[in-house]
Design a protein around this motif. Sequence first.
Motif, PDB file in Angstrom:
ATOM      1  N   ARG A   1       3.111   9.153  -1.926  1.00 14.89           N
ATOM      2  CA  ARG A   1       3.432   7.794  -2.377  1.00 14.89           C
ATOM      3  C   ARG A   1       2.300   7.191  -3.223  1.00 14.89           C
ATOM      4  NH1 ARG A   1       5.354   4.601   2.660  1.00 14.89           N
ATOM      5  NH2 ARG A   1       5.777   3.052   1.063  1.00 14.89           N
ATOM      6  N   ILE A   2       2.008   7.903  -4.280  1.00 12.07           N
ATOM      7  CA  ILE A   2       0.947   7.459  -5.187  1.00 12.07           C
ATOM      8  C   ILE A   2       1.554   6.644  -6.317  1.00 12.07           C
ATOM      9  CG2 ILE A   2      -0.939   8.188  -6.714  1.00 12.07           C
ATOM     10  CD1 ILE A   2      -1.256   8.920  -3.699  1.00 12.07           C
ATOM     11  N   CYS A   3       1.207   5.390  -6.393  1.00 12.43           N
ATOM     12  CA  CYS A   3       1.656   4.571  -7.523  1.00 12.43           C
ATOM     13  C   CYS A   3       0.494   4.316  -8.454  1.00 12.43           C
ATOM     14  CB  CYS A   3       2.205   3.235  -7.027  1.00 12.43           C
ATOM     15  SG  CYS A   3       3.770   3.427  -6.201  1.00 12.43           S
ATOM     16  N   ALA A   4      -0.593   3.828  -7.862  1.00  9.16           N
ATOM     17  CA  ALA A   4      -1.764   3.531  -8.669  1.00  9.16           C
ATOM     18  C   ALA A   4      -2.541   4.820  -8.921  1.00  9.16           C
ATOM     19  CB  ALA A   4      -2.647   2.539  -7.917  1.00  9.16           C
ATOM     20  N   SER A   5      -3.120   4.905 -10.086  1.00  3.33           N
ATOM     21  CA  SER A   5      -4.002   6.039 -10.334  1.00  3.33           C
ATOM     22  C   SER A   5      -5.240   5.510 -11.045  1.00  3.33           C
ATOM     23  CB  SER A   5      -3.296   7.116 -11.167  1.00  3.33           C
ATOM     24  OG  SER A   5      -2.713   6.522 -12.300  1.00  3.33           O
ATOM     25  N   PRO A   6      -6.425   6.008 -10.685  1.00  5.79           N
ATOM     26  CA  PRO A   6      -6.660   7.029  -9.659  1.00  5.79           C
ATOM     27  C   PRO A   6      -6.462   6.471  -8.247  1.00  5.79           C
ATOM     28  CG  PRO A   6      -8.528   6.807 -11.169  1.00  5.79           C
ATOM     29  CD  PRO A   6      -7.648   5.623 -11.367  1.00  5.79           C
TER      30      PRO A   6
ATOM     31  N   ASP B   1       9.684   5.267  -4.100  1.00  6.35           N
ATOM     32  CA  ASP B   1       9.221   4.369  -3.050  1.00  6.35           C
ATOM     33  C   ASP B   1       7.843   3.832  -3.395  1.00  6.35           C
ATOM     34  OD1 ASP B   1       8.644   3.021  -0.794  1.00  6.35           O
ATOM     35  OD2 ASP B   1       8.784   4.734   0.573  1.00  6.35           O
ATOM     36  N   ALA B   2       7.814   2.606  -3.878  1.00  2.00           N
ATOM     37  CA  ALA B   2       6.531   1.969  -4.198  1.00  2.00           C
ATOM     38  C   ALA B   2       6.264   0.824  -3.236  1.00  2.00           C
ATOM     39  CB  ALA B   2       6.548   1.463  -5.644  1.00  2.00           C
ATOM     40  N   SER B   3       6.937   0.867  -2.109  1.00  2.00           N
ATOM     41  CA  SER B   3       6.704  -0.176  -1.101  1.00  2.00           C
ATOM     42  C   SER B   3       5.308   0.025  -0.513  1.00  2.00           C
ATOM     43  CB  SER B   3       7.776  -0.096  -0.017  1.00  2.00           C
ATOM     44  OG  SER B   3       7.717   1.150   0.635  1.00  2.00           O
ATOM     45  N   PRO B   4       4.750  -1.013   0.088  1.00  2.00           N
ATOM     46  CA  PRO B   4       3.360  -0.895   0.554  1.00  2.00           C
ATOM     47  C   PRO B   4       3.179   0.289   1.519  1.00  2.00           C
ATOM     48  CG  PRO B   4       4.145  -3.158   0.751  1.00  2.00           C
ATOM     49  CD  PRO B   4       5.322  -2.332   0.362  1.00  2.00           C
ATOM     50  N   ALA B   5       2.160   1.084   1.267  1.00  2.00           N
ATOM     51  CA  ALA B   5       1.859   2.201   2.170  1.00  2.00           C
ATOM     52  C   ALA B   5       1.300   1.606   3.459  1.00  2.00           C
ATOM     53  CB  ALA B   5       0.871   3.137   1.512  1.00  2.00           C
ATOM     54  N   PRO B   6       1.538   2.279   4.573  1.00  2.00           N
ATOM     55  CA  PRO B   6       1.129   1.686   5.859  1.00  2.00           C
ATOM     56  C   PRO B   6      -0.377   1.605   6.036  1.00  2.00           C
ATOM     57  CG  PRO B   6       2.000   3.900   6.176  1.00  2.00           C
ATOM     58  CD  PRO B   6       2.227   3.557   4.755  1.00  2.00           C
ATOM     59  N   GLU B   7      -1.122   2.488   5.358  1.00  2.00           N
ATOM     60  CA  GLU B   7      -2.556   2.541   5.645  1.00  2.00           C
ATOM     61  C   GLU B   7      -3.334   1.451   4.905  1.00  2.00           C
ATOM     62  OE1 GLU B   7      -0.921   5.314   4.487  1.00  2.00           O
ATOM     63  OE2 GLU B   7      -1.574   5.588   2.429  1.00  2.00           O
ATOM     64  N   GLN B   8      -4.546   1.299   5.370  1.00  2.00           N
ATOM     65  CA  GLN B   8      -5.448   0.336   4.766  1.00  2.00           C
ATOM     66  C   GLN B   8      -5.780   0.756   3.333  1.00  2.00           C
ATOM     67  OE1 GLN B   8      -9.041   0.132   7.101  1.00  2.00           O
ATOM     68  NE2 GLN B   8     -10.210  -0.340   5.267  1.00  2.00           N
TER      69      GLN B   8
ATOM     70  N   SER C   1      10.884  -5.543  -6.324  1.00  2.00           N
ATOM     71  CA  SER C   1      10.818  -6.611  -7.298  1.00  2.00           C
ATOM     72  C   SER C   1       9.386  -6.717  -7.811  1.00  2.00           C
ATOM     73  CB  SER C   1      11.198  -7.928  -6.613  1.00  2.00           C
ATOM     74  OG  SER C   1      10.141  -8.325  -5.755  1.00  2.00           O
ATOM     75  N   LEU C   2       9.237  -7.341  -8.967  1.00  2.00           N
ATOM     76  CA  LEU C   2       7.897  -7.458  -9.542  1.00  2.00           C
ATOM     77  C   LEU C   2       6.997  -8.327  -8.675  1.00  2.00           C
ATOM     78  CD1 LEU C   2       8.685  -7.777 -13.336  1.00  2.00           C
ATOM     79  CD2 LEU C   2       8.347  -5.753 -11.934  1.00  2.00           C
ATOM     80  N   GLY C   3       7.589  -9.314  -8.028  1.00  2.00           N
ATOM     81  CA  GLY C   3       6.804 -10.191  -7.152  1.00  2.00           C
ATOM     82  C   GLY C   3       6.102  -9.393  -6.063  1.00  2.00           C
ATOM     83  N   ALA C   4       6.829  -8.427  -5.511  1.00  2.00           N
ATOM     84  CA  ALA C   4       6.247  -7.591  -4.463  1.00  2.00           C
ATOM     85  C   ALA C   4       5.146  -6.701  -5.032  1.00  2.00           C
ATOM     86  CB  ALA C   4       7.333  -6.748  -3.802  1.00  2.00           C
ATOM     87  N   ALA C   5       5.279  -6.307  -6.294  1.00  2.00           N
ATOM     88  CA  ALA C   5       4.228  -5.509  -6.936  1.00  2.00           C
ATOM     89  C   ALA C   5       2.963  -6.336  -7.080  1.00  2.00           C
ATOM     90  CB  ALA C   5       4.718  -5.017  -8.298  1.00  2.00           C
ATOM     91  N   PHE C   6       3.140  -7.598  -7.458  1.00  2.00           N
ATOM     92  CA  PHE C   6       1.977  -8.471  -7.605  1.00  2.00           C
ATOM     93  C   PHE C   6       1.315  -8.740  -6.260  1.00  2.00           C
ATOM     94  CE2 PHE C   6       3.947  -9.480 -11.696  1.00  2.00           C
ATOM     95  CZ  PHE C   6       2.834  -9.432 -12.521  1.00  2.00           C
TER      96      PHE C   6
ATOM     97  N   GLU D   1       9.367  -3.281  -2.410  1.00  2.00           N
ATOM     98  CA  GLU D   1       9.475  -4.196  -1.293  1.00  2.00           C
ATOM     99  C   GLU D   1      10.019  -3.504  -0.048  1.00  2.00           C
ATOM    100  OE1 GLU D   1      11.282  -7.651  -2.805  1.00  2.00           O
ATOM    101  OE2 GLU D   1      10.590  -8.930  -1.179  1.00  2.00           O
ATOM    102  N   GLU D   2      11.329  -3.259  -0.025  1.00  2.00           N
ATOM    103  CA  GLU D   2      11.944  -2.653   1.141  1.00  2.00           C
ATOM    104  C   GLU D   2      11.823  -1.140   1.075  1.00  2.00           C
ATOM    105  OE1 GLU D   2      15.783  -4.815   2.527  1.00  2.00           O
ATOM    106  OE2 GLU D   2      15.674  -5.013   0.369  1.00  2.00           O
ATOM    107  N   ARG D   3      11.817  -0.502   2.244  1.00  2.00           N
ATOM    108  CA  ARG D   3      11.811   0.951   2.269  1.00  2.00           C
ATOM    109  C   ARG D   3      13.186   1.454   1.872  1.00  2.00           C
ATOM    110  NH1 ARG D   3       7.953   3.698   4.939  1.00  2.00           N
ATOM    111  NH2 ARG D   3       8.681   5.223   3.417  1.00  2.00           N
ATOM    112  N   PRO D   4      13.242   2.621   1.208  1.00  2.00           N
ATOM    113  CA  PRO D   4      14.551   3.164   0.797  1.00  2.00           C
ATOM    114  C   PRO D   4      15.554   3.239   1.941  1.00  2.00           C
ATOM    115  CG  PRO D   4      12.795   4.400  -0.217  1.00  2.00           C
ATOM    116  CD  PRO D   4      12.136   3.417   0.709  1.00  2.00           C
ATOM    117  N   ALA D   5      15.095   3.634   3.119  1.00  2.00           N
ATOM    118  CA  ALA D   5      16.018   3.760   4.252  1.00  2.00           C
ATOM    119  C   ALA D   5      16.653   2.408   4.583  1.00  2.00           C
ATOM    120  CB  ALA D   5      15.281   4.301   5.467  1.00  2.00           C
ATOM    121  N   ASP D   6      15.861   1.338   4.475  1.00  2.00           N
ATOM    122  CA  ASP D   6      16.397   0.003   4.763  1.00  2.00           C
ATOM    123  C   ASP D   6      17.449  -0.393   3.732  1.00  2.00           C
ATOM    124  OD1 ASP D   6      14.758  -0.217   6.933  1.00  2.00           O
ATOM    125  OD2 ASP D   6      13.140  -1.188   5.814  1.00  2.00           O
TER     126      ASP D   6
END
Lengths: 93, 521
Positions: A54-59, B108-115, B147-152, B78-83
């Motif tokens: 799930r890589i969107c940003a690069s790097p 899937d460009a939703s937020p990754a779970p990790e820090q 959505s773009l808002g979620a990207a921002f 924003e939402e996960r594909p499964a949702d």
Amino acid sequence: MSRTVLKLFVAGRSLQSERAIRNLRSICREALEEDLEVVIIDVLEHPNEAEVSRICASPTLLRELPPPVRRVIGDLSDAGDVIAGLGLHTSRA
Amino acid sequence: MWADANGQELANRFKDAPVKKKLTGIQGFDLITEGGLPLNRTTLVVGTAGSAKTVFAVQFLVSGIEQCDEPGVFVTFEERPADICTNFASLGWRIEDWVKEKKWAFVDASPAPEQMTVSGPFDFGGLMAQLERAIRKVGAKRVAIDSLGAAFAQYPQNAIVRHEIFRIANALRELGVTSVMTAERQEEYGEISRHGVEEFVADNVVILRNILEDEKRRRTVEALKFRGTSHHKGEYPFTVSAEEGIVVIPLSAIELKQKSTIIRRPSGNAELDKMCGGGIFRDSIILVTGATGCGKTLMTTEFISGGARAGERCLLLAFEESRDQLFRNASGWGVDFAQFERDGLLKVMCAYPESKGLEDHLIQIKKTIQEFKPERLAVDSLSALERVSTTKGYREFVVALTSFVKHLEVASLFTATTPTLVGGTSVTEAHISTITDSIILLRYVEMLGDMRRGIMVLKMRGSAHDKNIREFTIDGEGMHIGKSFTNITGILAGFPHTVPADEAARIERLFRNGQMDPAEM
């Protein structure tokens, strides 16, 4: 000591990619981890890898091992942030 | 009607336009945009929270697959594909199956779970690589980004995100796909989007609104700008139905191109036929207005019975009375609705006006008409629907319904209740009087301490008709129209008063032969 695996995802051989690779090298030289493995992946050649991780940003730099996964994005120009983000051990204070 | 024109017909209609468009397949939307979204461009779809942006984005791909056999890629920030698969399964959209059939791909460009830590500049190279791969994998012609808002929100470096979105929009054009991007806005009427994305992304902007007006929600869609190509201006109402998703009601896109007929059919009352010059036209729309209890439901019943007896299929939509009440009323006037129903000549649909929004009522009515294919339609009463909507929404409903039945040449009778007992007008009259072919007024007339009833054919398009106000009575056999009220004036104004017989005769003489006799003046 446990094994540490870092994966650096870059998009092509851009200046940004080169910079990230160079910055990562110097960070690794500082790291005290004994068993440190670094993999560099070009997402343009291996887009499926980008999908899986799930890589969107690069790097993007992932610490895949040890768990939990940590993620750092950007050209890694701030070594302090990268080291903290990855939870590496260094000789720095 | 346009709303029911098929895709091919629409495509032909606009094939010479300078900027080509792609039919979205979203009902009604292709009409107001005059053929869909600009081909191979990105259209920004903006709206406040809950304005159905995601539905729009998903439906854009769904109708591509279902109607045009065009695969699509959905990028979700924003939402996960499964949702997304789960949420839209209730609309009957089998996204999971399409993924397996390689007609639909998720990025899937939703937020990754990790820090996540940011160190230095970055770009969306990873996303672009995934997107390109997904497009090639399924052979996508459509892309939706939500959505773009979620990207921002995910990446605080707004300047970078903005630039990258711009790059993606360009890349999509190069790849020959038509795309939509959704973006948030904070107010229904204010700046176009929250992050100012419209300034650098899209030449094309669609606004979805979900306005709260008089405690009622009203959804509208507006094609704000389509660079280099035309579209219908202004807001159009839409609804999100449980079966079809977004359905836009394209009001002013409706064309006045109804055919006309001279075939007359019985109105159900022989005396009324006489007043109308020999029956009603087969494709006419009749408005019956009157105060409560003055015989509108009776006229509806006779209209239905007249149709059914002549072998026409009749549809009765009742918004005031239950089925049992209607059947009992009818039998009280010697009409057997149950028999008509058994013969397959009648369908009665009762609904409480408040049971759903006006747009949903309209969709259901249209659907029932398309399924039952009636030759005659009665709505008792149209004005009962007034209270579930805003004035504007109601007007749009009336226009959409009348133009729909007009197009199908369904003889229709609508009733409207006037607010005052004597005289008076209603909102309904004001809205549809110009659309209707005939207007029949039922009025109470107070005379010498008696309440009597009067009927008048106020307007009858394309035909001569009786201009008298006649008295009518109601008994066990229905309505009986009698003589005209002579020597009475002011019935329509609600202040009837008697004119002495000799005075009436004098006035009559005044206008004899179309010219006044100076000696009488």
